[in-house]
Design a protein around this motif. Structure first.
Motif, PDB file in Angstrom:
ATOM      1  N   VAL A  92     -42.391 -57.230  -8.197  1.00 27.27           N
ATOM      2  CA  VAL A  92     -41.134 -57.496  -8.836  1.00 27.27           C
ATOM      3  C   VAL A  92     -40.822 -56.613  -9.901  1.00 27.27           C
ATOM      4  O   VAL A  92     -40.033 -55.951 -10.365  1.00 27.27           O
ATOM      5  N   VAL A  93     -42.018 -56.793 -10.686  1.00 27.82           N
ATOM      6  CA  VAL A  93     -41.845 -55.830 -12.120  1.00 27.82           C
ATOM      7  C   VAL A  93     -41.693 -54.442 -12.093  1.00 27.82           C
ATOM      8  O   VAL A  93     -41.141 -53.701 -12.663  1.00 27.82           O
ATOM      9  N   ASN A  94     -42.220 -54.041 -10.819  1.00 28.94           N
ATOM     10  CA  ASN A  94     -42.093 -52.457 -10.593  1.00 28.94           C
ATOM     11  C   ASN A  94     -41.162 -51.915  -9.774  1.00 28.94           C
ATOM     12  O   ASN A  94     -40.871 -50.773  -9.232  1.00 28.94           O
ATOM     13  N   LEU A  95     -40.153 -52.898  -9.376  1.00 22.37           N
ATOM     14  CA  LEU A  95     -38.958 -52.763  -8.648  1.00 22.37           C
ATOM     15  C   LEU A  95     -37.946 -51.453  -9.172  1.00 22.37           C
ATOM     16  O   LEU A  95     -37.340 -50.689  -8.465  1.00 22.37           O
ATOM     17  N   ARG A  96     -38.039 -51.244 -10.433  1.00 21.77           N
ATOM     18  CA  ARG A  96     -37.278 -50.296 -10.826  1.00 21.77           C
ATOM     19  C   ARG A  96     -37.567 -48.867 -10.550  1.00 21.77           C
ATOM     20  O   ARG A  96     -36.958 -47.734 -10.710  1.00 21.77           O
ATOM     21  N   ALA A 214     -29.466 -59.935 -20.801  1.00 24.07           N
ATOM     22  CA  ALA A 214     -30.063 -60.220 -19.517  1.00 24.07           C
ATOM     23  C   ALA A 214     -31.654 -60.307 -19.666  1.00 24.07           C
ATOM     24  O   ALA A 214     -32.541 -60.436 -18.853  1.00 24.07           O
ATOM     25  N   GLY A 215     -31.869 -60.240 -21.138  1.00 22.89           N
ATOM     26  CA  GLY A 215     -33.389 -60.291 -21.242  1.00 22.89           C
ATOM     27  C   GLY A 215     -34.128 -61.474 -20.830  1.00 22.89           C
ATOM     28  O   GLY A 215     -35.401 -61.590 -20.630  1.00 22.89           O
ATOM     29  N   ALA A 216     -32.997 -62.574 -20.794  1.00 17.97           N
ATOM     30  CA  ALA A 216     -33.857 -63.995 -20.416  1.00 17.97           C
ATOM     31  C   ALA A 216     -34.222 -63.963 -18.950  1.00 17.97           C
ATOM     32  O   ALA A 216     -35.152 -64.886 -18.599  1.00 17.97           O
ATOM     33  N   LEU A 217     -33.988 -63.023 -18.181  1.00 15.44           N
ATOM     34  CA  LEU A 217     -34.146 -62.950 -16.569  1.00 15.44           C
ATOM     35  C   LEU A 217     -35.872 -62.508 -16.690  1.00 15.44           C
ATOM     36  O   LEU A 217     -36.184 -61.670 -17.488  1.00 15.44           O
ATOM     37  N   PRO A 218     -36.482 -63.254 -15.853  1.00 18.85           N
ATOM     38  CA  PRO A 218     -37.929 -63.332 -15.627  1.00 18.85           C
ATOM     39  C   PRO A 218     -38.354 -61.881 -15.169  1.00 18.85           C
ATOM     40  O   PRO A 218     -37.577 -60.966 -14.451  1.00 18.85           O
ATOM     41  N   LEU A 219     -39.601 -61.479 -15.471  1.00 16.11           N
ATOM     42  CA  LEU A 219     -40.395 -60.399 -14.809  1.00 16.11           C
ATOM     43  C   LEU A 219     -39.498 -58.856 -14.965  1.00 16.11           C
ATOM     44  O   LEU A 219     -39.593 -58.030 -14.047  1.00 16.11           O
ATOM     45  N   ARG A 220     -38.980 -58.704 -16.142  1.00 15.95           N
ATOM     46  CA  ARG A 220     -38.206 -57.445 -16.271  1.00 15.95           C
ATOM     47  C   ARG A 220     -37.087 -57.253 -15.443  1.00 15.95           C
ATOM     48  O   ARG A 220     -36.839 -55.930 -15.225  1.00 15.95           O
ATOM     49  N   LEU A 221     -36.619 -58.247 -14.891  1.00 14.06           N
ATOM     50  CA  LEU A 221     -35.422 -58.049 -13.758  1.00 14.06           C
ATOM     51  C   LEU A 221     -34.165 -57.471 -14.611  1.00 14.06           C
ATOM     52  O   LEU A 221     -33.194 -56.970 -14.091  1.00 14.06           O
ATOM     53  N   GLY A 222     -34.359 -58.097 -15.737  1.00 15.04           N
ATOM     54  CA  GLY A 222     -32.900 -57.640 -16.949  1.00 15.04           C
ATOM     55  C   GLY A 222     -32.725 -56.273 -16.880  1.00 15.04           C
ATOM     56  O   GLY A 222     -31.696 -55.609 -16.900  1.00 15.04           O
TER      57      GLY A 222
ATOM     58  N   ARG B  39     -26.857 -39.840 -11.106  1.00 14.89           N
ATOM     59  CA  ARG B  39     -27.183 -39.082 -12.412  1.00 14.89           C
ATOM     60  C   ARG B  39     -26.926 -39.759 -13.462  1.00 14.89           C
ATOM     61  O   ARG B  39     -27.466 -39.381 -14.733  1.00 14.89           O
ATOM     62  N   LEU B  40     -26.464 -40.939 -13.651  1.00 21.73           N
ATOM     63  CA  LEU B  40     -26.305 -41.811 -14.741  1.00 21.73           C
ATOM     64  C   LEU B  40     -27.541 -42.822 -14.925  1.00 21.73           C
ATOM     65  O   LEU B  40     -27.744 -43.199 -15.883  1.00 21.73           O
ATOM     66  N   VAL B  41     -28.494 -42.720 -13.982  1.00 23.78           N
ATOM     67  CA  VAL B  41     -29.571 -43.701 -13.841  1.00 23.78           C
ATOM     68  C   VAL B  41     -30.688 -43.394 -14.964  1.00 23.78           C
ATOM     69  O   VAL B  41     -30.912 -44.554 -15.784  1.00 23.78           O
ATOM     70  N   PRO B  42     -30.850 -42.161 -15.165  1.00 16.48           N
ATOM     71  CA  PRO B  42     -31.723 -41.999 -16.487  1.00 16.48           C
ATOM     72  C   PRO B  42     -31.213 -42.638 -17.906  1.00 16.48           C
ATOM     73  O   PRO B  42     -31.896 -43.309 -18.415  1.00 16.48           O
ATOM     74  N   ALA B  43     -30.166 -42.324 -18.114  1.00 16.77           N
ATOM     75  CA  ALA B  43     -29.501 -42.715 -19.521  1.00 16.77           C
ATOM     76  C   ALA B  43     -29.544 -44.224 -19.332  1.00 16.77           C
ATOM     77  O   ALA B  43     -29.766 -44.898 -20.636  1.00 16.77           O
ATOM     78  N   ALA B  44     -29.016 -44.861 -18.186  1.00 15.79           N
ATOM     79  CA  ALA B  44     -28.740 -46.241 -18.095  1.00 15.79           C
ATOM     80  C   ALA B  44     -30.169 -46.876 -18.280  1.00 15.79           C
ATOM     81  O   ALA B  44     -30.354 -48.123 -19.164  1.00 15.79           O
ATOM     82  N   VAL B  45     -31.136 -46.476 -17.435  1.00 13.96           N
ATOM     83  CA  VAL B  45     -32.540 -47.320 -17.441  1.00 13.96           C
ATOM     84  C   VAL B  45     -33.157 -47.100 -18.875  1.00 13.96           C
ATOM     85  O   VAL B  45     -33.764 -48.070 -19.477  1.00 13.96           O
ATOM     86  N   LEU B  46     -33.140 -45.890 -19.389  1.00 13.18           N
ATOM     87  CA  LEU B  46     -33.971 -45.612 -20.678  1.00 13.18           C
ATOM     88  C   LEU B  46     -33.439 -46.623 -21.893  1.00 13.18           C
ATOM     89  O   LEU B  46     -33.962 -47.240 -22.487  1.00 13.18           O
ATOM     90  N   SER B  47     -32.094 -46.553 -21.711  1.00 14.53           N
ATOM     91  CA  SER B  47     -31.290 -47.293 -22.585  1.00 14.53           C
ATOM     92  C   SER B  47     -31.480 -48.957 -22.595  1.00 14.53           C
ATOM     93  O   SER B  47     -31.538 -49.851 -23.474  1.00 14.53           O
ATOM     94  N   ALA B  48     -31.691 -49.247 -21.266  1.00 11.46           N
ATOM     95  CA  ALA B  48     -31.979 -51.019 -21.047  1.00 11.46           C
ATOM     96  C   ALA B  48     -33.253 -51.163 -21.541  1.00 11.46           C
ATOM     97  O   ALA B  48     -33.686 -52.211 -21.738  1.00 11.46           O
ATOM     98  N   LEU B  49     -34.386 -50.109 -21.391  1.00 14.00           N
ATOM     99  CA  LEU B  49     -35.499 -50.301 -21.973  1.00 14.00           C
ATOM    100  C   LEU B  49     -35.607 -50.453 -23.454  1.00 14.00           C
ATOM    101  O   LEU B  49     -36.472 -51.209 -24.134  1.00 14.00           O
ATOM    102  N   ILE B  50     -34.732 -49.582 -23.957  1.00 16.71           N
ATOM    103  CA  ILE B  50     -34.940 -49.476 -25.587  1.00 16.71           C
ATOM    104  C   ILE B  50     -34.298 -50.694 -26.458  1.00 16.71           C
ATOM    105  O   ILE B  50     -34.620 -51.121 -27.239  1.00 16.71           O
ATOM    106  N   ALA B  51     -33.113 -50.755 -26.017  1.00 11.48           N
ATOM    107  CA  ALA B  51     -31.903 -51.556 -26.706  1.00 11.48           C
ATOM    108  C   ALA B  51     -32.737 -53.036 -27.050  1.00 11.48           C
ATOM    109  O   ALA B  51     -32.609 -53.532 -28.264  1.00 11.48           O
ATOM    110  N   PRO B  52     -33.359 -53.788 -26.014  1.00 14.17           N
ATOM    111  CA  PRO B  52     -33.775 -54.940 -26.360  1.00 14.17           C
ATOM    112  C   PRO B  52     -34.968 -55.072 -27.486  1.00 14.17           C
ATOM    113  O   PRO B  52     -35.154 -55.875 -28.279  1.00 14.17           O
ATOM    114  N   GLU B  53     -35.626 -53.915 -27.488  1.00 20.08           N
ATOM    115  CA  GLU B  53     -36.903 -53.693 -28.380  1.00 20.08           C
ATOM    116  C   GLU B  53     -36.150 -53.593 -29.812  1.00 20.08           C
ATOM    117  O   GLU B  53     -36.859 -53.712 -30.785  1.00 20.08           O
TER     118      GLU B  53
END
Lengths: 242, 105
Positions: A92-96, A214-222, B39-53
């Motif tokens: 699940v964590v790696n689904l991304r 969405a950070g509250a979702l488990p397993l990095r699904l957010g 084509r928008l996936v890289p910008a979206a995924v990386l921002s989703a990883l950055i913002a909560p941090e």
């Protein structure tokens, strides 16, 4: 940054060679090593603390090669969780990665089978960040898949080396160094220059905003929910304009 | 034995997530609308990883001056935008955090 002229039918402008693409990929990784090395150190220490031998700690970095799943996995194992639960959690964590594979499909999907099997192994957060933010013109070159091999190999070597170091020197790194922050600023360095147009900016801002909620979702699904929301917002913004 | 089994299983499922699109979609043409979206996936995924941090370093949203990671992240965003250089961005972002921590602590 090198700018290659890319006119596929023009014989007077040679394509970059395999070797130069391989080296360009490895060089791109050199720039992100300050963030990749600390993560491996932290993981190596966490793995041995959870009861993995140094050999298994390093082997796990080669076999799984996915930092956040490994961190979560060894924490669960250390707490005595059942093996099946640990494996399902990793899935699940790696689904991304499915999103990453889809995103790179237009660039890699045409390659022969053995290439797709090999490149899949090298598809990590970091290699995706480096490969996917490459300017479109460079990424279309005939040998561009060698760039991903160069980046993947360099990341693999650094991931295994730093895991080994972490497993041996253990948790002696002071927390005040905040080395986990290095990954964050590296991703900032990759994504900000690669933002193209209004749709890209809107996708980034939406995904970031949703990820916080969405950070509250488990397993990095957010992360997945946020990425899909960001892409949808970007597409919508593009449509309204045209 | 239990640990090795877990590691091998994690490796197998992780590989499946990486290989699925590349192996199963081979030979298909993706519709142009989907290609534009991808084509928008890289910008979206990386921002989703950055913002909560940056915005919730301790787990809860913190928007004040006390959130040193947010301040250092803003420095990194400006540096990334001006220099377009990953290495310079990483070093200046991390260094800003150290300076801020030293000033506060």
């Amino acid at each position: 940054m090198q700018i290659y002229r890319l006119e596929p039918n023009d014989a007077s402008t040679p394509e970059p060679s395999r070797r130069s693409e391989l080296l360009a990929g490895a060089r791109a990784v050199l720039a992100i090593l300050p963030s990749d090395l600390p993560f491996g150190l932290v993981y190596g220490a966490a793995a041995t603390a959870a009861g993995l031998s140094s050999v298994l700690a390093v082997a796990s970095s080669a076999i799984i090669s996915a930092g956040s799943a490994q961190m979560i996995g060894v924490r669960l194992l250390g707490a005595g969780a059942p093996v099946l639960l640990v494996i399902v959690t990793a899935l699940v964590v790696n689904l991304r990665h499915v999103l990453y594979g889809l995103s790179l499909f237009p660039r890699l999907g045409h390659l022969p089978r053995r290439w797709r099997w090999t490149l899949a192994y090298f598809l990590t957060d970091e290699s995706f960040a480096v490969v996917a933010t490459r300017p479109e013109a460079e990424a279309r070159a005939a040998n561009a898949h060698w760039f991903m091999v160069g980046a993947g190999l360099a990341l693999w070597i650094s991931w295994l080396t730093s895991t080994a170091l972490g497993a041996f020197i253990g948790g002696r790194l002071p927390a005040s160094l905040s080395l986990d922050f290095a990954v964050v600023v590296t991703f900032i360095g990759l994504v900000v220059p690669a933002l193209e147009g209004r749709a890209g900016v809107i996708a980034a801002l939406t995904a970031g905003g949703v990820a916080v909620f969405a950070g509250a979702l488990p397993l990095r699904l957010g992360v997945i929910v946020a990425a899909i929301a960001g892409v949808a917002a970007g597409v919508f913004a593009d449509r309204r304009r045209t | 034995m239990r640990l090795w089994l877990a590691v091998l299983g994690m490796g197998a499922v992780t590989y499946v997530t990486r290989a699925a699109p590349l192996l199963f979609l081979h030979g298909r043409r993706l519709p142009p609308g989907l290609l534009r979206a991808l084509r928008l996936v890289p910008a979206a995924v990386l921002s989703a990883l950055i913002a909560p941090e940056l915005l919730q370093p301790g787990g809860a949203v913190e928007l004040g001056w006390g959130n040193l990671r947010l301040l250092a992240g803003i420095v990194a965003i400006v540096v990334a935008w001006r220099t377009r250089n990953v290495f310079v961005t990483t070093v200046s972002g991390l260094a800003s955090l150290w300076v801020l921590q030293a000033l506060v602590g």
